[in-house]
Design a protein around this motif. Structure first.
Motif, PDB file in Angstrom:
ATOM      1  N   ALA A 271      27.333  41.585  -2.527  1.00  0.00           N
ATOM      2  CA  ALA A 271      27.972  40.575  -3.382  1.00  0.00           C
ATOM      3  C   ALA A 271      27.267  39.230  -3.228  1.00  0.00           C
ATOM      4  N   SER A 272      27.085  38.541  -4.332  1.00  0.00           N
ATOM      5  CA  SER A 272      26.316  37.294  -4.354  1.00  0.00           C
ATOM      6  C   SER A 272      26.918  36.184  -3.492  1.00  0.00           C
ATOM      7  N   TYR A 273      28.202  36.213  -3.255  1.00  0.00           N
ATOM      8  CA  TYR A 273      28.866  35.157  -2.501  1.00  0.00           C
ATOM      9  C   TYR A 273      28.875  35.423  -0.989  1.00  0.00           C
ATOM     10  N   GLY A 274      28.476  36.611  -0.551  1.00  0.00           N
ATOM     11  CA  GLY A 274      28.488  36.941   0.875  1.00  0.00           C
ATOM     12  C   GLY A 274      27.485  36.145   1.678  1.00  0.00           C
ATOM     13  N   GLY A 275      26.257  36.075   1.198  1.00  0.00           N
ATOM     14  CA  GLY A 275      25.212  35.330   1.905  1.00  0.00           C
ATOM     15  C   GLY A 275      25.559  33.863   2.088  1.00  0.00           C
ATOM     16  N   PRO A 276      25.930  33.165   1.004  1.00  0.00           N
ATOM     17  CA  PRO A 276      26.311  31.757   1.166  1.00  0.00           C
ATOM     18  C   PRO A 276      27.505  31.557   2.108  1.00  0.00           C
ATOM     19  N   PHE A 277      28.472  32.476   2.068  1.00  0.00           N
ATOM     20  CA  PHE A 277      29.606  32.374   2.989  1.00  0.00           C
ATOM     21  C   PHE A 277      29.123  32.471   4.432  1.00  0.00           C
ATOM     22  N   ASN A 278      28.316  33.489   4.737  1.00  0.00           N
ATOM     23  CA  ASN A 278      27.836  33.680   6.105  1.00  0.00           C
ATOM     24  C   ASN A 278      26.959  32.518   6.570  1.00  0.00           C
ATOM     25  N   THR A 279      26.157  31.960   5.673  1.00  0.00           N
ATOM     26  CA  THR A 279      25.318  30.806   6.003  1.00  0.00           C
ATOM     27  C   THR A 279      26.183  29.592   6.344  1.00  0.00           C
ATOM     28  N   ALA A 280      27.231  29.379   5.568  1.00  0.00           N
ATOM     29  CA  ALA A 280      28.126  28.247   5.814  1.00  0.00           C
ATOM     30  C   ALA A 280      28.948  28.457   7.089  1.00  0.00           C
ATOM     31  N   LEU A 281      29.327  29.709   7.369  1.00  0.00           N
ATOM     32  CA  LEU A 281      30.169  30.004   8.526  1.00  0.00           C
ATOM     33  C   LEU A 281      29.393  29.920   9.843  1.00  0.00           C
ATOM     34  N   ALA A 282      28.156  30.357   9.854  1.00  0.00           N
ATOM     35  CA  ALA A 282      27.392  30.510  11.101  1.00  0.00           C
ATOM     36  C   ALA A 282      27.420  29.286  12.030  1.00  0.00           C
ATOM     37  N   PRO A 283      27.179  28.075  11.533  1.00  0.00           N
ATOM     38  CA  PRO A 283      27.181  26.941  12.479  1.00  0.00           C
ATOM     39  C   PRO A 283      28.586  26.513  12.914  1.00  0.00           C
ATOM     40  N   LEU A 284      29.610  27.084  12.313  1.00  0.00           N
ATOM     41  CA  LEU A 284      30.988  26.685  12.602  1.00  0.00           C
ATOM     42  C   LEU A 284      31.683  27.602  13.595  1.00  0.00           C
ATOM     43  N   ILE A 285      31.012  28.700  14.001  1.00  0.00           N
ATOM     44  CA  ILE A 285      31.645  29.657  14.901  1.00  0.00           C
ATOM     45  C   ILE A 285      30.852  29.777  16.204  1.00  0.00           C
ATOM     46  N   GLU A 286      31.517  30.249  17.225  1.00  0.00           N
ATOM     47  CA  GLU A 286      30.901  30.371  18.549  1.00  0.00           C
ATOM     48  C   GLU A 286      29.895  31.524  18.624  1.00  0.00           C
ATOM     49  N   GLU A 287      30.150  32.598  17.919  1.00  0.00           N
ATOM     50  CA  GLU A 287      29.270  33.759  17.937  1.00  0.00           C
ATOM     51  C   GLU A 287      28.083  33.512  17.014  1.00  0.00           C
ATOM     52  N   ASP A 288      27.035  34.339  17.150  1.00  0.00           N
ATOM     53  CA  ASP A 288      25.888  34.236  16.245  1.00  0.00           C
ATOM     54  C   ASP A 288      26.267  34.651  14.827  1.00  0.00           C
ATOM     55  N   ALA A 289      27.226  35.566  14.707  1.00  0.00           N
ATOM     56  CA  ALA A 289      27.722  36.081  13.428  1.00  0.00           C
ATOM     57  C   ALA A 289      29.055  36.765  13.714  1.00  0.00           C
ATOM     58  N   SER A 290      29.738  37.174  12.662  1.00  0.00           N
ATOM     59  CA  SER A 290      30.966  37.942  12.856  1.00  0.00           C
ATOM     60  C   SER A 290      30.651  39.201  13.655  1.00  0.00           C
ATOM     61  N   VAL A 291      31.531  39.532  14.580  1.00  0.00           N
ATOM     62  CA  VAL A 291      31.400  40.758  15.367  1.00  0.00           C
ATOM     63  C   VAL A 291      32.177  41.840  14.620  1.00  0.00           C
ATOM     64  N   LEU A 292      31.474  42.897  14.221  1.00  0.00           N
ATOM     65  CA  LEU A 292      32.090  43.962  13.425  1.00  0.00           C
ATOM     66  C   LEU A 292      32.405  45.174  14.311  1.00  0.00           C
ATOM     67  N   THR A 293      33.629  45.683  14.152  1.00  0.00           N
ATOM     68  CA  THR A 293      34.038  46.904  14.824  1.00  0.00           C
ATOM     69  C   THR A 293      34.508  47.868  13.739  1.00  0.00           C
ATOM     70  N   PHE A 294      33.797  48.971  13.568  1.00  0.00           N
ATOM     71  CA  PHE A 294      34.160  49.962  12.562  1.00  0.00           C
ATOM     72  C   PHE A 294      35.219  50.886  13.134  1.00  0.00           C
ATOM     73  N   LEU A 295      36.197  51.225  12.328  1.00  0.00           N
ATOM     74  CA  LEU A 295      37.365  51.984  12.758  1.00  0.00           C
ATOM     75  C   LEU A 295      37.437  53.355  12.085  1.00  0.00           C
ATOM     76  N   ASP A 296      37.929  54.324  12.824  1.00  0.00           N
ATOM     77  CA  ASP A 296      38.193  55.664  12.284  1.00  0.00           C
ATOM     78  C   ASP A 296      39.671  55.947  12.467  1.00  0.00           C
ATOM     79  N   PRO A 297      40.300  56.603  11.485  1.00  0.00           N
ATOM     80  CA  PRO A 297      41.712  56.936  11.633  1.00  0.00           C
ATOM     81  C   PRO A 297      41.911  58.031  12.688  1.00  0.00           C
ATOM     82  N   VAL A 298      43.041  57.980  13.336  1.00  0.00           N
ATOM     83  CA  VAL A 298      43.414  59.034  14.279  1.00  0.00           C
ATOM     84  C   VAL A 298      44.164  60.095  13.486  1.00  0.00           C
ATOM     85  N   THR A 299      43.660  61.294  13.564  1.00  0.00           N
ATOM     86  CA  THR A 299      44.317  62.391  12.799  1.00  0.00           C
ATOM     87  C   THR A 299      44.839  63.459  13.720  1.00  0.00           C
TER      88      THR A 299
END
Length: 97
Positions: free
Chosen positions: A69-97
């Motif tokens: 999506a075209s708005y993702g890059g600008p969002f991440n660029t604007a967010l990066a200097p405002l957060i403690e981490e280098d980028a959002s930390v992603l954790t992918f989830l699987d449902p328990v079945t």
């Protein structure tokens, strides 16, 4: 199968209001994506600058479309200097079945 994840980051001291504004604007756009099932923004009760975003997409294709999506890059660029981490930390989830 749905693509589900948690994105986490922590606002730097003094940047809390700007981070809140950015993520809420971004959330509105993501929720309009055809394949988005959920984009729920939370802060940790004991640490309001710590953000947890629960994201769910219809499938891998919908998630990849989200990443392109075209708005993702600008969002991440604007967010990066405002957060403690280098980028959002992603954790992918699987449902328990």
């Amino acid at each position: 199968m749905n693509k589900t994840l948690l994105a986490e980051f922590t606002a730097r001291e003094g940047a809390e209001d700007e981070v809140a504004r950015l993520i809420l604007e971004y959330a509105k756009k993501v929720r309009e994506e055809e394949g988005n099932l959920a984009f729920d923004v939370y802060t940790k009760a004991s640490a309001p600058g710590a953000y947890w975003i629960f994201e769910a997409y219809r499938d891998e294709d919908a998630f990849q479309a989200h990443l392109r999506a075209s708005y993702g890059g600008p969002f991440n660029t604007a967010l990066a200097p405002l957060i403690e981490e280098d980028a959002s930390v992603l954790t992918f989830l699987d449902p328990v079945t």
